[in-house]
Design an enzyme around this catalytic site. Structure first.
Site, PDB file in Angstrom:
ATOM      1  N   GLY A 209      -6.012  -8.232   2.828  1.00  0.00           N
ATOM      2  CA  GLY A 209      -6.407  -7.736   1.504  1.00  0.00           C
ATOM      3  C   GLY A 209      -7.887  -7.423   1.495  1.00  0.00           C
ATOM      4  CG  ASN A 210      -9.638  -4.752  -0.722  1.00  0.00           C
ATOM      5  OD1 ASN A 210      -9.913  -4.942  -1.901  1.00  0.00           O
ATOM      6  ND2 ASN A 210      -8.758  -3.833  -0.345  1.00  0.00           N
ATOM      7  CB  ALA A 211     -13.766  -8.741  -1.989  1.00  0.00           C
ATOM      8  CB  ALA A 277     -10.235  -1.396  -3.012  1.00  0.00           C
TER       9      ALA A 277
END
Ligand code: C5P
Length: 402
Positions: A209-211, A277
């Protein structure tokens, strides 16, 4: 003078301790150029006198439909206004509006008004969360009443929680939005917004995943619905939700799920804003069982996820507008311009990872907008909701230039 020059606003005040803040609201609306008339419920006059509002608004203030053998024309007041705002709106007036009661000026004007209607709820935390109030609020929203968010903090009862009326200056901004040029051009438009990260499963408990928190996309969705747009928010795994209950939220987890949801919504969307994102890679295979840590190293074979904005850019029709985002650590301008072409965007919002306070999770963002005609607009660091307003303004300009 301000942006409300020439606007006619009917201010309804109901019986909450926050009624004193309605005096400030009246002043702020006037300072922005609006002509304001005030009506009050009987209970409101126990908190602040009608005389106070009369002196400031320079108009008679009525509570009853009849007084001293004369008829106070609620129909005329309802038709006169460009906007009717009830601030503070108590649980009682909200319930009366939902039921269609009309035994005083404030409730009768709700039925008589043909203009947009906003309410700024104010009550104690338990009254706000009560099923009856929540039911009434949702029901009013489905009828097109704009229910402003409530504030969180200490309440007159001594309790702490949600239910405070938001501050007059916050209400003023929302009123300006409602009556803005953006509102006249964006009201009724169908708009798709993607937001948040995507999670690509490695095994049943782990993912790539990402932030991203979804804050920017949520701020855009909130700003759009405040000017009357019909917004569908396709939201990846985020703990945040939009403020406005009238936003249709579709929850997704993976890039593939987001693509499927987007394909459906895109078919009828007039404007699409790709804020998400999206993960660029996903594991080729997802392990069925949790992977045990028996080996010293672990190779995960990654494959590309679908590029949603690119795929939909291929399907984009002449009357559709696509707006993309770019988050870059180097050569931002070049990449942003490249994306504009490759993904068939009408505008790209570049936020640089090198700017402190910009990007994921922050409440602020520093952006540059790039357009197809080689023009660009550079902005200072500002709150994500202020960035959302800049994006709205650019959408309005693009629509006017079409
Ligand atoms: O190529 P890049 O990821 O930098 O492009 C960013 C833009 O493309 C954003 O608007 C993002 O929402 C969109 N995007 C997408 N699907 C992907 C990757 C990015 O829609 N798989």
């Amino acid at each position: 003078m301000g942006d409300l020059q020439g606007k006619k606003i009917l201010l309804g005040v109901s019986g909450s301790i926050a009624a004193y803040k309605a005096v400030y609201l009246l002043r702020e609306l006037q300072k922005s150029g609006a002509e304001v008339r005030v009506i009050m419920t009987r209970h409101a006059t126990e908190f602040v006198t009608a005389l106070t509002f009369e002196a400031i608004s320079h108009h008679a203030v009525h509570s009853e439909i009849t007084s001293q053998q004369s008829w106070n024309n609620h129909i005329e007041a309802g038709l006169w206004a460009d906007l009717y705002i009830i601030a503070p709106a108590t649980a009682n007036i909200i319930a009366k509006m939902n039921a269609g009661l009309a035994d005083d000026m404030v409730s009768a004007c709700y039925l008589a008004a043909r203009c947009p209607i906003m309410i700024a709820p104010a009550m104690d935390v338990d009254m706000w969360h009560h099923q009856a109030t929540q039911h009434n609020v949702k029901s009013l929203m489905t009828r097109g009443v704009e229910v402003l968010p409530v504030g969180y903090g200490s309440l007159a009862s001594g309790l702490i929680g949600a239910g405070r009326m938001i501050e007059p200056l916050e209400i003023l901004d929302l009123v300006k939005n409602k009556l803005s040029a953006a509102s006249s051009i964006l009201a009724g438009k169908t708009i798709m917004v993607t937001a948040g990260p995507t999670y690509e499963a490695i095994d049943p408990v782990r993912f790539i995943g990402n932030a991203s928190t979804g804050k920017m996309g949520i701020a855009i969705a909130d700003a759009l619905v405040a000017v009357g747009a019909h917004v569908t928010l396709i939201l990846g795994p985020s703990s945040l939700l939009p403020t406005h209950a009238s936003i249709q939220v579709i929850r997704v987890r993976t890039a593939d799920e987001m693509l499927q949801a987007c394909i459906k919504v895109h078919a009828t969307a007039q404007i699409c804003i790709f804020t998400a994102a999206v993960a660029d890679y996903k594991p080729k295979q997802t392990a069925k069982e949790k992977i045990k840590k028996t080996n010293n190293s672990l190779d995960i074979h990654l494959v590309k996820t679908p590029d949603i904005a690119f795929e939909l850019g291929l399907k984009k029709k002449k009357n559709q507008m696509h707006i993309g985002f770019a988050l870059e650590s180097t050569s931002g301008e070049n990449y942003a311009k490249e994306k504009l072409k490759k993904k068939n965007f009408d505008m790209v919002v570049l936020n640089s990872l090198n700017d402190p306070g910009a990007g994921f999770a922050a409440d602020t963002n520093k952006t540059t907008f790039f357009f197809k005609n080689n023009k660009s607009l550079k902005f200072e660091l500002k709150s994500k909701s202020a960035v959302a307003q800049d994006i709205l303004q650019s959408i309005v300009t693009l629509l006017n230039d079409k």
